[in-house]
Design a protein around this motif. Structure first.
Motif, PDB file in Angstrom:
ATOM      1  N   GLN A 181       0.898  -1.173   0.157  1.00  9.55           N
ATOM      2  CA  GLN A 181       0.455   0.420   0.021  1.00  9.55           C
ATOM      3  C   GLN A 181       1.152   0.940  -0.191  1.00  9.55           C
ATOM      4  OE1 GLN A 181      -3.525  -0.102  -0.230  1.00  9.55           O
ATOM      5  NE2 GLN A 181      -3.682  -1.988  -0.241  1.00  9.55           N
ATOM      6  N   HIS A 220      -0.080   3.919  -8.778  1.00  5.92           N
ATOM      7  CA  HIS A 220      -0.733   2.634  -8.575  1.00  5.92           C
ATOM      8  C   HIS A 220      -0.996   1.685 -10.044  1.00  5.92           C
ATOM      9  CE1 HIS A 220      -2.982   3.490  -5.362  1.00  5.92           C
ATOM     10  NE2 HIS A 220      -2.949   4.800  -5.409  1.00  5.92           N
ATOM     11  N   ASP A 227      -0.606  -2.515 -10.648  1.00  2.47           N
ATOM     12  CA  ASP A 227      -1.862  -3.155 -11.086  1.00  2.47           C
ATOM     13  C   ASP A 227      -1.337  -4.264 -12.562  1.00  2.47           C
ATOM     14  OD1 ASP A 227      -4.893  -3.520 -12.568  1.00  2.47           O
ATOM     15  OD2 ASP A 227      -3.713  -2.417 -13.812  1.00  2.47           O
TER      16      ASP A 227
END
Length: 285
Positions: free
Chosen positions: A106, A133, A137
């Motif tokens: 995170q 992000h 992914d």
């Protein structure tokens, strides 16, 4: 299990302090290491840690124990998975297909704050978050044994040098800033290499940068560079694509049709190679 150096790095990133004495107290002496990982002694040792280091030190002690147990469990899990696979093979049963385990990561608010404190503009901070992000992914979808923390933090910090860099030098400038912030070398390498898909030594010399090869050599570096370009396409004011998947599906076509995005034939070739390599992993080729 994580080394003392790794625990120190995590503490520094989380709190701004290394808590080296605390981590050495837990791990350094083989004669006491097992006892100091004994979860039945957490209350006893936790009280000692709080008295010596305060509530933050107590948290770092507990986090150290937690991280070590997670690492130990994962090791046992790998051994069990291997034994199951070998047994199935012995009896002529094909093991089920599976992806490679990846440690979830995170993005940390403390890292975002570092960008802001370094003078990175709000728009560029937003871009960096999008790249981080997207890189996470992509990394997850490859199923490869990727260092997710490196991918996430590398994506977040790749444009750290934007406030002071004039263009092609912002990767090198950011790397110098990162060294002063004591960021890991692997993140610094991503920052240096992301410009134009990884400049050659000749290209670097022409750009007035330290003459060396800035080519990507690891999957983590390639993923961040690819994610950066995908975000450029997705965020283009020209509304080139209507979806993130469209940017991946039409990546090569878009770069060839929009030269400013590719930034030259040599960068285009490198980006196409990364796109092909990563998409093949995602598709299991």
């Amino acid at each position: 299990m994580p080394s003392i150096e790794k625990h120190v790095e995590i503490s520094r990133r989380r709190t701004g302090k290394d808590y080296l004495d605390l981590h050495e107290w837990i791990d350094k002496d083989p004669a006491t290491k097992v006892e100091r990982h004994d979860i039945t002694k957490i209350y006893e040792y936790g009280k000692l840690m709080e008295e010596k280091y305060g509530p933050e030190g107590l948290q770092e002690y507990l986090q150290h124990i937690h991280d070590d147990f997670v690492a130990r469990f994962n090791h046992v899990k790998e051994d069990v998975d291997k034994a199951i696979g070998e047994t199935l093979s012995y009896f002529g049963v094909k093991p089920p297909a599976k992806g490679v385990d990846q440690v979830e990561y995170q993005i940390q608010e403390a890292d975002i704050e570092l960008l802001r404190e370094a003078g990175v503009s709000p728009d560029d901070v937003t871009h960096c978050l999008k790249v981080a992000h997207k890189a996470l992914d992509l990394a997850k979808r490859t199923g490869a044994p990727v260092d997710m923390e490196l991918v996430g933090r590398g994506g977040l910090f790749h444009d750290l040098g934007k406030p002071k860099g004039r263009g092609d030098d912002h990767g090198v400038v950011g790397a110098e800033m990162a060294r002063r912030l004591k960021l890991p070398d692997a993140i610094i390498a991503i920052m240096e290499k992301h410009v134009k898909g990884g400049l050659t030594e000749d290209e670097a010399r022409e750009a007035g940068l330290p003459a060396k090869d800035y080519g990507a050599t690891t999957l983590e570096e390639r993923i961040v560079i690819y994610a950066d370009k995908l975000v450029d396409i997705i965020s283009s004011p020209a509304s080139i694509v209507s979806s993130e998947q469209g940017a991946e599906d039409r990546f090569v076509e878009i770069l060839r049709a929009h030269p400013p995005l590719a930034k030259g034939e040599k960068p285009l070739g490198r980006l196409v190679e990364m796109h092909t390599r990563i998409q093949n992993l995602i598709k299991g080729k």
